[in-house]
Design a protein around this motif. Structure first.
Motif, PDB file in Angstrom:
ATOM      1  N   ALA A   1       0.960  -1.251   0.086  1.00  0.00           N
ATOM      2  CA  ALA A   1      -0.123  -0.024   0.111  1.00  0.00           C
ATOM      3  C   ALA A   1       0.793   2.065   0.206  1.00  0.00           C
ATOM      4  O   ALA A   1       1.871   1.345   0.427  1.00  0.00           O
ATOM      5  N   VAL A   2       0.911   2.286  -0.595  1.00  0.00           N
ATOM      6  CA  VAL A   2       1.132   3.786  -0.450  1.00  0.00           C
ATOM      7  C   VAL A   2      -0.075   5.178  -0.433  1.00  0.00           C
ATOM      8  O   VAL A   2      -1.189   4.386  -0.617  1.00  0.00           O
ATOM      9  N   ALA A   3       0.689   5.851   0.762  1.00  0.00           N
ATOM     10  CA  ALA A   3      -0.269   7.126   0.738  1.00  0.00           C
ATOM     11  C   ALA A   3       0.287   8.598   0.617  1.00  0.00           C
ATOM     12  O   ALA A   3       1.646   8.427   1.150  1.00  0.00           O
ATOM     13  N   ASP A   4      -0.140   8.818  -0.336  1.00  0.00           N
ATOM     14  CA  ASP A   4       0.397  10.580  -0.698  1.00  0.00           C
ATOM     15  C   ASP A   4      -0.692  11.048  -1.366  1.00  0.00           C
ATOM     16  O   ASP A   4      -1.879  11.022  -1.353  1.00  0.00           O
ATOM     17  N   THR A   5      -0.561  12.385  -1.104  1.00  0.00           N
ATOM     18  CA  THR A   5      -1.591  13.850  -1.797  1.00  0.00           C
ATOM     19  C   THR A   5      -0.949  13.718  -3.270  1.00  0.00           C
ATOM     20  O   THR A   5       0.387  13.491  -3.234  1.00  0.00           O
ATOM     21  N   PRO A   6      -1.777  15.165  -3.951  1.00  0.00           N
ATOM     22  CA  PRO A   6      -1.054  15.724  -4.610  1.00  0.00           C
ATOM     23  C   PRO A   6      -0.647  16.405  -4.510  1.00  0.00           C
ATOM     24  O   PRO A   6       0.624  16.800  -5.584  1.00  0.00           O
ATOM     25  N   TYR A   7      -0.204  17.579  -3.647  1.00  0.00           N
ATOM     26  CA  TYR A   7       0.856  18.100  -3.397  1.00  0.00           C
ATOM     27  C   TYR A   7       2.266  17.431  -2.745  1.00  0.00           C
ATOM     28  O   TYR A   7       3.429  18.075  -2.212  1.00  0.00           O
ATOM     29  N   ALA A   8       2.175  15.598  -1.951  1.00  0.00           N
ATOM     30  CA  ALA A   8       2.974  15.327  -1.934  1.00  0.00           C
ATOM     31  C   ALA A   8       3.209  14.036  -2.755  1.00  0.00           C
ATOM     32  O   ALA A   8       2.649  13.124  -2.038  1.00  0.00           O
ATOM     33  N   PRO A   9       3.512  13.863  -4.246  1.00  0.00           N
ATOM     34  CA  PRO A   9       2.955  12.496  -4.587  1.00  0.00           C
ATOM     35  C   PRO A   9       4.015  11.334  -4.755  1.00  0.00           C
ATOM     36  O   PRO A   9       4.661  11.896  -3.984  1.00  0.00           O
ATOM     37  N   ALA A  10       3.774  10.423  -4.727  1.00  0.00           N
ATOM     38  CA  ALA A  10       4.371   8.624  -4.356  1.00  0.00           C
ATOM     39  C   ALA A  10       5.905   8.939  -5.175  1.00  0.00           C
ATOM     40  O   ALA A  10       4.899   9.331  -6.340  1.00  0.00           O
ATOM     41  N   VAL A  11       6.667   8.403  -5.481  1.00  0.00           N
ATOM     42  CA  VAL A  11       7.426   8.244  -6.832  1.00  0.00           C
ATOM     43  C   VAL A  11       6.750   6.935  -7.235  1.00  0.00           C
ATOM     44  O   VAL A  11       6.535   5.997  -6.988  1.00  0.00           O
ATOM     45  N   ASP A  12       7.210   7.728  -9.317  1.00  0.00           N
ATOM     46  CA  ASP A  12       6.133   6.639  -9.608  1.00  0.00           C
ATOM     47  C   ASP A  12       6.939   5.667  -9.811  1.00  0.00           C
ATOM     48  O   ASP A  12       8.058   5.405  -9.860  1.00  0.00           O
ATOM     49  N   GLU A  13       6.481   4.287 -10.266  1.00  0.00           N
ATOM     50  CA  GLU A  13       7.268   3.255  -9.707  1.00  0.00           C
ATOM     51  C   GLU A  13       7.549   2.675 -11.383  1.00  0.00           C
ATOM     52  O   GLU A  13       6.927   1.804 -12.492  1.00  0.00           O
ATOM     53  N   TRP A  14       8.566   3.410 -11.640  1.00  0.00           N
ATOM     54  CA  TRP A  14       8.754   3.535 -13.270  1.00  0.00           C
ATOM     55  C   TRP A  14       9.652   2.269 -13.713  1.00  0.00           C
ATOM     56  O   TRP A  14      10.055   1.258 -14.485  1.00  0.00           O
ATOM     57  N   ALA A  15      10.412   1.638 -12.961  1.00  0.00           N
ATOM     58  CA  ALA A  15      10.952   0.390 -12.856  1.00  0.00           C
ATOM     59  C   ALA A  15      10.471  -0.056 -11.663  1.00  0.00           C
ATOM     60  O   ALA A  15      10.074   0.045 -10.774  1.00  0.00           O
ATOM     61  N   ASP A  16      10.089  -2.241 -12.408  1.00  0.00           N
ATOM     62  CA  ASP A  16       9.294  -2.881 -11.333  1.00  0.00           C
ATOM     63  C   ASP A  16      10.085  -3.038  -9.766  1.00  0.00           C
ATOM     64  O   ASP A  16      11.058  -3.180 -10.228  1.00  0.00           O
ATOM     65  N   PHE A  17       8.939  -2.195  -8.981  1.00  0.00           N
ATOM     66  CA  PHE A  17       9.661  -2.874  -7.281  1.00  0.00           C
ATOM     67  C   PHE A  17      10.573  -4.224  -7.098  1.00  0.00           C
ATOM     68  O   PHE A  17      11.089  -4.103  -6.791  1.00  0.00           O
ATOM     69  N   ARG A  18       9.353  -5.381  -7.799  1.00  0.00           N
ATOM     70  CA  ARG A  18       9.853  -6.295  -7.561  1.00  0.00           C
ATOM     71  C   ARG A  18      11.461  -6.746  -7.441  1.00  0.00           C
ATOM     72  O   ARG A  18      12.367  -6.901  -7.686  1.00  0.00           O
ATOM     73  N   GLU A  19      11.749  -6.006  -9.334  1.00  0.00           N
ATOM     74  CA  GLU A  19      12.721  -6.421 -10.314  1.00  0.00           C
ATOM     75  C   GLU A  19      14.077  -5.711  -9.507  1.00  0.00           C
ATOM     76  O   GLU A  19      15.654  -5.918  -9.809  1.00  0.00           O
ATOM     77  N   THR A  20      13.563  -4.051  -9.103  1.00  0.00           N
ATOM     78  CA  THR A  20      14.425  -3.593  -8.595  1.00  0.00           C
ATOM     79  C   THR A  20      15.049  -3.345  -7.089  1.00  0.00           C
ATOM     80  O   THR A  20      15.647  -1.991  -6.803  1.00  0.00           O
ATOM     81  N   GLY A  21      14.509  -3.836  -6.014  1.00  0.00           N
ATOM     82  CA  GLY A  21      14.376  -4.023  -4.710  1.00  0.00           C
ATOM     83  C   GLY A  21      15.844  -3.647  -3.737  1.00  0.00           C
ATOM     84  O   GLY A  21      16.354  -2.601  -3.756  1.00  0.00           O
ATOM     85  N   HIS A  22      17.353  -4.275  -5.612  1.00  0.00           N
ATOM     86  CA  HIS A  22      19.040  -3.657  -4.916  1.00  0.00           C
ATOM     87  C   HIS A  22      18.438  -1.838  -4.599  1.00  0.00           C
ATOM     88  O   HIS A  22      19.572  -1.473  -4.126  1.00  0.00           O
ATOM     89  N   ALA A  23      17.822  -1.022  -5.730  1.00  0.00           N
ATOM     90  CA  ALA A  23      17.854   0.157  -5.924  1.00  0.00           C
ATOM     91  C   ALA A  23      17.202   1.377  -5.567  1.00  0.00           C
ATOM     92  O   ALA A  23      17.619   2.585  -5.017  1.00  0.00           O
ATOM     93  N   HIS A  24      16.139   0.559  -4.199  1.00  0.00           N
ATOM     94  CA  HIS A  24      15.391   1.520  -3.961  1.00  0.00           C
ATOM     95  C   HIS A  24      15.172   1.245  -1.893  1.00  0.00           C
ATOM     96  O   HIS A  24      15.610  -0.203  -1.945  1.00  0.00           O
ATOM     97  N   ALA A  25      14.984   1.889  -1.710  1.00  0.00           N
ATOM     98  CA  ALA A  25      15.767   1.629  -0.034  1.00  0.00           C
ATOM     99  C   ALA A  25      14.338   0.841   1.041  1.00  0.00           C
ATOM    100  O   ALA A  25      14.641  -0.229   1.505  1.00  0.00           O
ATOM    101  N   LEU A  26      13.066   0.465   0.286  1.00  0.00           N
ATOM    102  CA  LEU A  26      12.393  -0.151   0.329  1.00  0.00           C
ATOM    103  C   LEU A  26      12.688  -1.524   0.298  1.00  0.00           C
ATOM    104  O   LEU A  26      12.654  -2.437   1.220  1.00  0.00           O
ATOM    105  N   GLY A  27      12.837  -2.000  -1.193  1.00  0.00           N
ATOM    106  CA  GLY A  27      13.910  -2.928  -1.373  1.00  0.00           C
ATOM    107  C   GLY A  27      15.318  -3.299  -0.325  1.00  0.00           C
ATOM    108  O   GLY A  27      15.068  -4.028   0.209  1.00  0.00           O
ATOM    109  N   GLN A  28      15.462  -2.596  -0.041  1.00  0.00           N
ATOM    110  CA  GLN A  28      17.097  -2.871   0.513  1.00  0.00           C
ATOM    111  C   GLN A  28      17.167  -2.884   1.988  1.00  0.00           C
ATOM    112  O   GLN A  28      17.483  -4.125   2.408  1.00  0.00           O
ATOM    113  N   CYS A  29      15.789  -2.598   2.520  1.00  0.00           N
ATOM    114  CA  CYS A  29      15.469  -2.673   3.714  1.00  0.00           C
ATOM    115  C   CYS A  29      14.911  -4.026   4.113  1.00  0.00           C
ATOM    116  O   CYS A  29      15.464  -4.511   4.787  1.00  0.00           O
ATOM    117  N   LEU A  30      14.180  -4.574   2.858  1.00  0.00           N
ATOM    118  CA  LEU A  30      13.777  -5.838   3.103  1.00  0.00           C
ATOM    119  C   LEU A  30      14.840  -7.071   2.936  1.00  0.00           C
ATOM    120  O   LEU A  30      14.767  -7.664   3.444  1.00  0.00           O
TER     121      LEU A  30
END
Length: 245
Positions: free
Chosen positions: A109-138
């Protein structure tokens, strides 16, 4: 209104009131239906898998169980989204929740607003876990074998000039992480964005919550994630149910 649907639903409600099932005559009486009508509807519901006849009584079938599980799942997701929305509004940043489940990174799940938008998942989160904070934390919470298997399936690849350069560098970084310390990522997944994640482990399932900010607001990142981390203890009970989603 479609009368046959209403009558079928009354029969389903009657079945729900009996843990061990009930015979057709009793169900017809409780639903206020003539016995022939009840028989016809009960046979139809059984044919479609919503009911099952066992030893002369009707009980819920697999189709009804799937409906119930789907409703429970939606309720759990709603509670997660409400919790994330609370922290989004309190801190003023997008908030993310992810799990490592069935050998994959799952953004729940993601919670954001138009004034504080979430990062676009331009590259599949499942395949790029090494590159984002969520993936590295997991990945940092996995045992060595599971982590190796994941990286075999999803190799380290530089998707921005700031992404960790190779598998060895990533493993070294993961090994140096403190158990409950935030994982900070600067433009490794998306240019112009900084992120921080904290572990949220319930039982044997690895989870993580994260926030993101535009690069020019980087000075807010550490105070914001510390504010989130200070509330994680009270959130654990809320997130416990998410593991079964």
């Amino acid at each position: 209104m479609i009368g046959s649907v209403q009558r079928a639903l009354r029969l389903m409600e009657a079945v729900a009131s009996h843990t061990d099932g009930a015979p057709a005559k009793q169900l017809a009486r409780e639903a206020g239906l003539p016995l022939p009508t009840a028989y016809h509807l009960l046979r139809t519901l059984a044919h479609e898998g919503y009911l099952r006849r066992e030893k002369g009584v009707f009980v819920f079938g697999e189709a009804a169980v799937r409906l119930a599980l789907g409703g429970a799942m939606q309720n759990r997701r709603t509670k997660i989204e409400e919790s994330l929305a609370h922290w989004r509004d309190s801190i003023g940043v997008p908030v993310y929740f992810a799990l490592y489940r069935e050998e994959e990174i799952e953004l729940v799940a993601v919670a954001d607003t138009p004034y504080a938008p979430a990062v676009d998942e331009w590259a599949d989160f499942r395949e790029t876990g090494h590159a984002h904070a969520l993936g590295q934390c997991l990945l940092g919470q996995l045992d060595e074998r599971t982590r190796k298997d994941h990286l075999d399936r999803h190799p380290v690849d530089r998707i921005t000039p700031y992404t960790v350069r190779d598998r060895g560098s990533l493993l070294e970084r993961l090994g140096a992480m403190g158990q409950m310390q935030p994982v900070i990522e600067r433009q490794e997944y998306a240019l112009g964005t900084v992120c921080a994640a904290i572990p949220v482990t319930v039982g044997s399932t690895a989870g993580a919550m994260a926030i993101s900010l535009p690069l020019h607001q980087e000075d807010r990142l550490i105070p914001a994630v510390e504010q989130l981390r200070s509330g994680v203890g009270s959130l654990l009970s809320s997130f416990a149910f998410s593991i079964s989603i």
